[in-house]
Every structure is written in C-alpha cells, then in structure tokens.
Write a protein that holds these residues in place. Structure first.
Motif, PDB file in Angstrom:
ATOM      1  N   GLU A  26     -73.871  46.061  15.706  1.00  9.74           N
ATOM      2  CA  GLU A  26     -73.016  45.081  15.027  1.00  9.74           C
ATOM      3  C   GLU A  26     -73.740  43.735  14.885  1.00  9.74           C
ATOM      4  OE1 GLU A  26     -68.866  45.797  15.865  1.00  9.74           O
ATOM      5  OE2 GLU A  26     -68.546  43.638  15.876  1.00  9.74           O
TER       6      GLU A  26
ATOM      7  N   ASN B   1     -68.962  36.190  17.468  1.00  7.83           N
ATOM      8  CA  ASN B   1     -70.099  36.017  16.555  1.00  7.83           C
ATOM      9  C   ASN B   1     -69.708  35.210  15.319  1.00  7.83           C
ATOM     10  OD1 ASN B   1     -72.556  37.234  17.711  1.00  7.83           O
ATOM     11  ND2 ASN B   1     -71.114  38.928  18.030  1.00  7.83           N
ATOM     12  N   PHE B   2     -68.505  35.470  14.800  1.00  7.86           N
ATOM     13  CA  PHE B   2     -68.074  34.616  13.682  1.00  7.86           C
ATOM     14  C   PHE B   2     -67.911  33.172  14.146  1.00  7.86           C
ATOM     15  CE2 PHE B   2     -66.385  38.411  11.170  1.00  7.86           C
ATOM     16  CZ  PHE B   2     -67.461  38.366  10.301  1.00  7.86           C
TER      17      PHE B   2
ATOM     18  N   GLY C 212     -73.232  34.438   3.569  1.00  6.41           N
ATOM     19  CA  GLY C 212     -72.470  35.125   4.605  1.00  6.41           C
ATOM     20  C   GLY C 212     -71.571  34.113   5.295  1.00  6.41           C
ATOM     21  N   ALA C 213     -71.143  34.460   6.498  1.00  2.47           N
ATOM     22  CA  ALA C 213     -70.203  33.608   7.236  1.00  2.47           C
ATOM     23  C   ALA C 213     -70.783  32.207   7.455  1.00  2.47           C
ATOM     24  CB  ALA C 213     -69.868  34.282   8.569  1.00  2.47           C
ATOM     25  N   ALA C 214     -71.987  32.142   7.988  1.00  6.76           N
ATOM     26  CA  ALA C 214     -72.569  30.842   8.329  1.00  6.76           C
ATOM     27  C   ALA C 214     -72.936  30.050   7.072  1.00  6.76           C
ATOM     28  CB  ALA C 214     -73.802  31.047   9.204  1.00  6.76           C
TER      29      ALA C 214
ATOM     30  N   PHE D  63     -85.515  39.080   6.797  1.00  4.77           N
ATOM     31  CA  PHE D  63     -86.005  38.007   5.919  1.00  4.77           C
ATOM     32  C   PHE D  63     -86.040  36.658   6.640  1.00  4.77           C
ATOM     33  CE2 PHE D  63     -85.246  34.551   2.904  1.00  4.77           C
ATOM     34  CZ  PHE D  63     -86.262  34.760   1.990  1.00  4.77           C
TER      35      PHE D  63
ATOM     36  N   GLU E   8     -76.464  34.256  12.621  1.00  2.91           N
ATOM     37  CA  GLU E   8     -77.082  35.349  13.377  1.00  2.91           C
ATOM     38  C   GLU E   8     -78.609  35.300  13.350  1.00  2.91           C
ATOM     39  OE1 GLU E   8     -75.268  39.152  12.483  1.00  2.91           O
ATOM     40  OE2 GLU E   8     -76.964  40.203  13.381  1.00  2.91           O
TER      41      GLU E   8
ATOM     42  N   GLU F 224     -77.609  34.151  -2.923  1.00  2.00           N
ATOM     43  CA  GLU F 224     -77.229  35.379  -2.203  1.00  2.00           C
ATOM     44  C   GLU F 224     -77.857  36.577  -2.904  1.00  2.00           C
ATOM     45  OE1 GLU F 224     -75.444  36.507   0.613  1.00  2.00           O
ATOM     46  OE2 GLU F 224     -76.120  38.410  -0.229  1.00  2.00           O
ATOM     47  N   LYS F 225     -78.489  37.404  -2.066  1.00  2.00           N
ATOM     48  CA  LYS F 225     -79.182  38.586  -2.602  1.00  2.00           C
ATOM     49  C   LYS F 225     -78.197  39.661  -3.100  1.00  2.00           C
ATOM     50  CE  LYS F 225     -80.621  41.160   0.658  1.00  2.00           C
ATOM     51  NZ  LYS F 225     -81.030  42.260   1.486  1.00  2.00           N
TER      52      LYS F 225
ATOM     53  N   GLY G 205     -64.023  43.693  11.652  1.00  2.00           N
ATOM     54  CA  GLY G 205     -62.738  43.920  12.327  1.00  2.00           C
ATOM     55  C   GLY G 205     -61.927  45.012  11.645  1.00  2.00           C
TER      56      GLY G 205
ATOM     57  N   ASN H 256     -61.951  40.012  12.659  1.00  2.00           N
ATOM     58  CA  ASN H 256     -61.662  39.346  13.941  1.00  2.00           C
ATOM     59  C   ASN H 256     -62.401  37.998  13.861  1.00  2.00           C
ATOM     60  OD1 ASN H 256     -62.614  40.138  17.394  1.00  2.00           O
ATOM     61  ND2 ASN H 256     -61.258  38.569  16.571  1.00  2.00           N
TER      62      ASN H 256
ATOM     63  N   GLY I  38     -64.880  38.488  18.095  1.00  2.06           N
ATOM     64  CA  GLY I  38     -64.689  37.273  17.303  1.00  2.06           C
ATOM     65  C   GLY I  38     -65.663  36.165  17.663  1.00  2.06           C
TER      66      GLY I  38
HETATM   67  P1  FDA Z   1     -74.313  37.477   7.478  1.00  3.98           P
HETATM   68  O1  FDA Z   1     -74.968  38.778   7.691  1.00  3.98           O
HETATM   69  O2  FDA Z   1     -72.840  37.399   7.468  1.00  3.98           O
HETATM   70  O3  FDA Z   1     -74.786  36.844   6.097  1.00  3.98           O
HETATM   71  C1  FDA Z   1     -76.118  36.822   5.701  1.00  3.98           C
HETATM   72  C2  FDA Z   1     -76.130  36.853   4.174  1.00  3.98           C
HETATM   73  O4  FDA Z   1     -77.453  36.648   3.730  1.00  3.98           O
HETATM   74  C3  FDA Z   1     -75.663  38.182   3.627  1.00  3.98           C
HETATM   75  O5  FDA Z   1     -74.693  37.974   2.634  1.00  3.98           O
HETATM   76  C4  FDA Z   1     -76.949  38.790   3.056  1.00  3.98           C
HETATM   77  O6  FDA Z   1     -76.712  39.628   1.932  1.00  3.98           O
HETATM   78  C5  FDA Z   1     -77.713  37.541   2.664  1.00  3.98           C
HETATM   79  N1  FDA Z   1     -79.156  37.737   2.587  1.00  3.98           N
HETATM   80  C6  FDA Z   1     -79.960  38.491   3.390  1.00  3.98           C
HETATM   81  N2  FDA Z   1     -81.233  38.383   2.989  1.00  3.98           N
HETATM   82  C7  FDA Z   1     -81.251  37.540   1.927  1.00  3.98           C
HETATM   83  C8  FDA Z   1     -82.259  37.032   1.084  1.00  3.98           C
HETATM   84  N3  FDA Z   1     -83.532  37.398   1.250  1.00  3.98           N
HETATM   85  N4  FDA Z   1     -81.927  36.173   0.094  1.00  3.98           N
HETATM   86  C9  FDA Z   1     -80.621  35.809  -0.100  1.00  3.98           C
HETATM   87  N5  FDA Z   1     -79.609  36.278   0.669  1.00  3.98           N
HETATM   88  C10 FDA Z   1     -79.915  37.117   1.662  1.00  3.98           C
HETATM   89  N6  FDA Z   1     -68.233  39.457  14.246  1.00  3.98           N
HETATM   90  C11 FDA Z   1     -67.055  38.920  14.649  1.00  3.98           C
HETATM   91  O7  FDA Z   1     -67.044  37.815  15.202  1.00  3.98           O
HETATM   92  N7  FDA Z   1     -65.881  39.592  14.433  1.00  3.98           N
HETATM   93  C12 FDA Z   1     -65.836  40.797  13.820  1.00  3.98           C
HETATM   94  O8  FDA Z   1     -64.766  41.352  13.574  1.00  3.98           O
HETATM   95  C13 FDA Z   1     -67.075  41.398  13.441  1.00  3.98           C
HETATM   96  N8  FDA Z   1     -67.105  42.642  12.885  1.00  3.98           N
HETATM   97  C14 FDA Z   1     -68.284  43.176  12.481  1.00  3.98           C
HETATM   98  C15 FDA Z   1     -68.308  44.466  11.938  1.00  3.98           C
HETATM   99  C16 FDA Z   1     -69.500  45.014  11.522  1.00  3.98           C
HETATM  100  C17 FDA Z   1     -69.516  46.424  10.973  1.00  3.98           C
HETATM  101  C18 FDA Z   1     -70.701  44.281  11.624  1.00  3.98           C
HETATM  102  C19 FDA Z   1     -72.024  44.839  11.151  1.00  3.98           C
HETATM  103  C20 FDA Z   1     -70.690  43.017  12.186  1.00  3.98           C
HETATM  104  C21 FDA Z   1     -69.491  42.446  12.628  1.00  3.98           C
HETATM  105  N9  FDA Z   1     -69.446  41.190  13.212  1.00  3.98           N
HETATM  106  C22 FDA Z   1     -68.248  40.674  13.632  1.00  3.98           C
HETATM  107  C23 FDA Z   1     -70.663  40.359  13.317  1.00  3.98           C
HETATM  108  C24 FDA Z   1     -70.670  39.361  12.145  1.00  3.98           C
HETATM  109  O9  FDA Z   1     -70.495  40.065  10.938  1.00  3.98           O
HETATM  110  C25 FDA Z   1     -71.972  38.558  12.117  1.00  3.98           C
HETATM  111  O10 FDA Z   1     -72.202  37.976  13.363  1.00  3.98           O
HETATM  112  C26 FDA Z   1     -71.892  37.467  11.045  1.00  3.98           C
HETATM  113  O11 FDA Z   1     -71.653  38.037   9.782  1.00  3.98           O
HETATM  114  C27 FDA Z   1     -73.171  36.647  11.011  1.00  3.98           C
HETATM  115  O12 FDA Z   1     -73.039  35.694   9.991  1.00  3.98           O
HETATM  116  P2  FDA Z   1     -74.311  35.188   9.196  1.00  3.98           P
HETATM  117  O13 FDA Z   1     -73.786  34.327   8.100  1.00  3.98           O
HETATM  118  O14 FDA Z   1     -75.331  34.658  10.114  1.00  3.98           O
HETATM  119  O15 FDA Z   1     -74.942  36.508   8.567  1.00  3.98           O
END
Ligand code: FDA
Length: 390
Positions: free
Chosen positions: A334, A375-376, A13-15, A172, A363, A34-35, A47, A52, A373
């Motif tokens: 979100e 959280n990203f 994901g992002a992080a 997880f 997250e 990645e799952k 966004g 965003n 923006g």
């Molecule tokens: P993220 O959820 O991005 O990544 C986690 C990854 O781990 C995923 O790819 C997942 O599939 C994977 N995973 C999970 N379990 C696993 C496992 N057991 N084994 C392997 N992989 C696994 N924020 C912002 O700043 N601006 C914005 O515009 C938005 N818009 C937005 C829209 C919507 C609809 C949502 C739901 C959320 C947002 N956000 C946002 C929030 C933002 O998406 C969120 O804060 C970040 O994606 C968090 O990044 P992470 O990398 O921590 O988790």
C-alpha cells in the motif's frame, strides 16, 4: 515559448493537489503536471472506495522515518482536525470506522472533487496525461513534456512512491531527487502481505481464515486481525507489522491476546477432561485451532498433561514465531518505506536544503504512516507545509 508559473507541482495525487490548492489560494500561479489521464487515482481506490482520509489520533509516533522527529512540525501545523474541518466545509458526510479512522460515507470521489474545488479557488492549472521528458535547472526550473515547456521558480516533487506499479506508480521521484544530488533512504514495500515458505507453507491450508492477534515485528506491536492467505500472512495486524519487518527477522504472533499468561493451567484446573484442541477451538477459528494444536502435539486431556508442557504451549501460542521468506513486493504494497531522505529537507517547508526552489512532499519522502488514514494525513500535512512556503 515557455509558459511561466510561480510553481510547478509534479503529480496530482493527494500531496500534490493539497499543495497546489494551498499555494493557489495564496495567489501563486501553479501548474500541476500529472502523468495519468486523471488526478487522484490512488485516492479513488483508497479505503475500499470510501477513502480513509485521516486518523484522529495521527501523531509522529504513527510514522516510520530514519528521522522520527522530521514529521512533527508539519503534522502539528496541519492536523487531522484541520482536514476534517475542510471535509465538513465541503458538506462531505463521514464516519469513524474504528481506531480513529475516518472514511467518507459516500465515495472517495468526493475527496478528489473537494481537492479539485480547492485548487479552482486559486490560479491553478491541472494538466493530466503529461509525461515529464526533461527537467532543467538554471534560472528556475524548466519542465518539458510532449506538449511543451513550462517554467517556474519552484518545483515540487509529489509523484509518490513505487507501490502498485500497475497503477502507474514509479520511482520517478527518486530519479529526480538523485539528479539534484539528494540522498535516498533505500525504499522497500510496506503495508504489504508477508510470504511463508518451508514448513510454514502448511498454514496455506487455512487460507482465508482470520483471527484477532497481536503481531510483533522489531519493537512494534499491533493488536488487530491477521489473515492467512495462499501465500502467507496478511490482514491489518500483519500489514502494520510488515512496515517494521526486515528480511531474516521473525514476526511474532500472539494468538491468545484475550487470555492471560496462565490460561492453560487455569483451564487444566477447571476442566481437566478437556483437550487443548477443544479449548483452542473455543478461542480461535476451528481450522486455525486444529493446525496449532497439531503443531503443539498435546493430544491428551489437559488433566494428564504436565504443567511444564502446558506452560511451554502457552508461551508458544503467545509468541508464535513465523519466519517470512519475503513480502508480496511493491505490486501489493500500500505504501513505500524510505524515499527522499529527510536530512535533505526542511521539516517546516519541505524545501530541499541544497537546491533553492525544490520541494518534496508526500510518499516520495522518507516518512511512512501506519495503516488507517495516517498516510493521507502525511500527504495533506506535507502538502500544506510546502504550499504555504513556495
Ligand atoms: P500519490 O501516489 O497519491 O500521487 C502521486 C501522483 O503522481 C500520481 O497521481 C501519479 O500518477 C503521479 N505521477 C507519478 N509519476 C509521475 C511523473 N513522472 N510525472 C507526473 N506525474 C507523475 N492511505 C490512507 O491514508 N488511507 C487509505 O485509505 C489508503 N488506501 C490505500 C489503498 C491502496 C490500494 C493504496 C495503494 C494506497 C492507499 N493509501 C491509503 C496510501 C495513499 O494512497 C498514499 O500514501 C498517498 O496516495 C500518497 O500521496 P502522494 O500524493 O504522495 O502520492
């Protein structure tokens, strides 16, 4: 045979992608597991498809955490300007929408491609469709999936929070953290619509109507739009307030954010023949004005209404108390408030204090940003902090 890496990042994901890119560019051999079938799924839908990707004003005050100081170091060392410089280096056109919120002009896909490109500048393998079956800890970490065993000295938990399970989000990160003896801060849905019950269901009649308000929950207040829905309240002001809302608490709405404390009394003096309903209809969407006027019960011309009654009505309109009976839950949230306790982690490197080589970012950690923006920006900053340390 166990394939060896310097670090394994769980979650593309992002992080996770940011962390892998940074570590890879330092020459670390990184494996990202990645799952899902493709990386960055939440980025792609973010966004409204334009991502965003940061907020120019992002600072520690825009984040919730049991330790409000924790995010300071990472946010200061990797700022919104740093991410913007990266976006510009990749030739991605962007614009500021409002309140410092930066979006792609084109598509969120560009941000994912940029992160993948950054990963490709170092020895980073990204394997999608890999479900982690087991994590062992001895001499380093061994992660087992259906396709094999992978070993590394460092393991990064970057699997996000449980918001939007429909997209594959799970707890997880928490299960893994618990296994390593890390404490959690009770996770709850945030940036989430609130639901209304009892008498307040009457507001469902105006589902779809939005108005500029100031929404307050706890000590936080947000001057943005509120939206009435068929289940309760939403819109940016409410989503923001929801992160601070606790069951049983009220949410206070100022419907007269553009008007002073004596608005009704002044209107009485200037236009004594007008009614409260007509006045509210000038200030707010008509159907919302009507429902508020009905509840305030002042039907006479303002000139005939006692000052005291008008003052009380004004007070109510400035601090309209809603008593949400819940939220729409992780299905609609979100983000997640809470997660892996920051007390367990170094604020400089995101390393777990009691498990050498283990890191948690994004997250999954008990740091949650406002809407817009933030959280990203936390995902980028915490990813960089770990990517530079492991
Ligand atoms: P993220 O959820 O991005 O990544 C986690 C990854 O781990 C995923 O790819 C997942 O599939 C994977 N995973 C999970 N379990 C696993 C496992 N057991 N084994 C392997 N992989 C696994 N924020 C912002 O700043 N601006 C914005 O515009 C938005 N818009 C937005 C829209 C919507 C609809 C949502 C739901 C959320 C947002 N956000 C946002 C929030 C933002 O998406 C969120 O804060 C970040 O994606 C968090 O990044 P992470 O990398 O921590 O988790």
């Amino acid at each position: 045979m166990t394939a060896r890496y310097d670090a394994i990042v769980l979650g593309a994901g992002a992080a996770g992608l940011m962390c892998a890119a940074r570590a890879g560019q330092r020459g670390r051999r990184v494996l990202v597991l990645e799952k899902a079938e493709k990386p960055g799924k939440k980025i792609l839908i973010s966004g409204g498809g334009r991502c965003n990707f940061t907020n120019l004003g992002a600072g520690p005050e825009n984040y919730l955490s049991q330790n409000p100081h924790f995010a300071k170091s990472a946010l200061a060392r990797y700022t919104a300007r740093d991410f913007l410089a990266l976006v510009e280096r990749h030739g991605i056109a962007w614009h500021e929408k409002t309140l410092g919120q930066l979006f792609c002009d084109g598509s969120a896909r560009q941000i994912v491609d940029m992160l993948l490109d950054e990963c490709a500048r170092g020895p980073v393998d990204i394997r999608c469709g890999e479900t982690v079956e087991k994590v062992e800890h001895g001499d380093g970490f061994t992660v087992r999936t259906a396709s094999g065993a992978f070993g590394a000295d460092a393991l990064v938990i970057a699997t996000g929070g449980p918001s939007i399970p429909k997209m594959g989000a799970t707890g997880f990160a928490y299960d893994l953290a618990r296994r390593f003896g890390l404490k959690l801060v009770e996770p709850r849905p945030a940036l989430v619509p609130l639901t209304l019950g009892g008498e307040e269901v009457l507001f469902r009649e105006i589902s779809g109507i939005s108005a500029p308000v100031i929404a307050r929950a706890g000590k936080a207040s947000f001057p943005e739009a509120a939206l009435f829905t068929h289940r309760g309240l939403s819109g940016p002001a409410i989503l923001q307030a929801s992160s601070y809302w606790k069951p049983g608490d009220p949410v206070l709405i100022d419907f007269l954010s553009d008007h002073g404390e004596d608005w009704l009394l002044e209107a009485k003096r200037q236009s004594p023949r007008t009614t409260l309903r007509a006045l509210l209809r000038d200030a707010l969407p008509a159907r919302l004005a009507d429902i508020l006027a009905d509840r305030l019960g002042i039907d006479s011309a303002l000139g005939n209404a006692p000052d005291k009654a008008l003052q009380a009505a004004q007070q109510r309109l400035k601090r309209w108390e809603f008593r949400p009976n819940g939220t729409e839950g992780f299905a609609k949230a979100e983000v997640t408030v809470g997660g892996i306790s920051t007390a367990e982690l170094s604020s400089k490197t995101m390393a777990a204090k009691k498990v050498p080589g283990l890191y948690a970012i994004g997250e999954a950690v008990d740091v949650t940003g406002w809407l817009g923006g933030y959280n990203f920006q936390w995902a980028w900053a915490s990813g960089v902090a770990a990517g530079e340390a492991l």
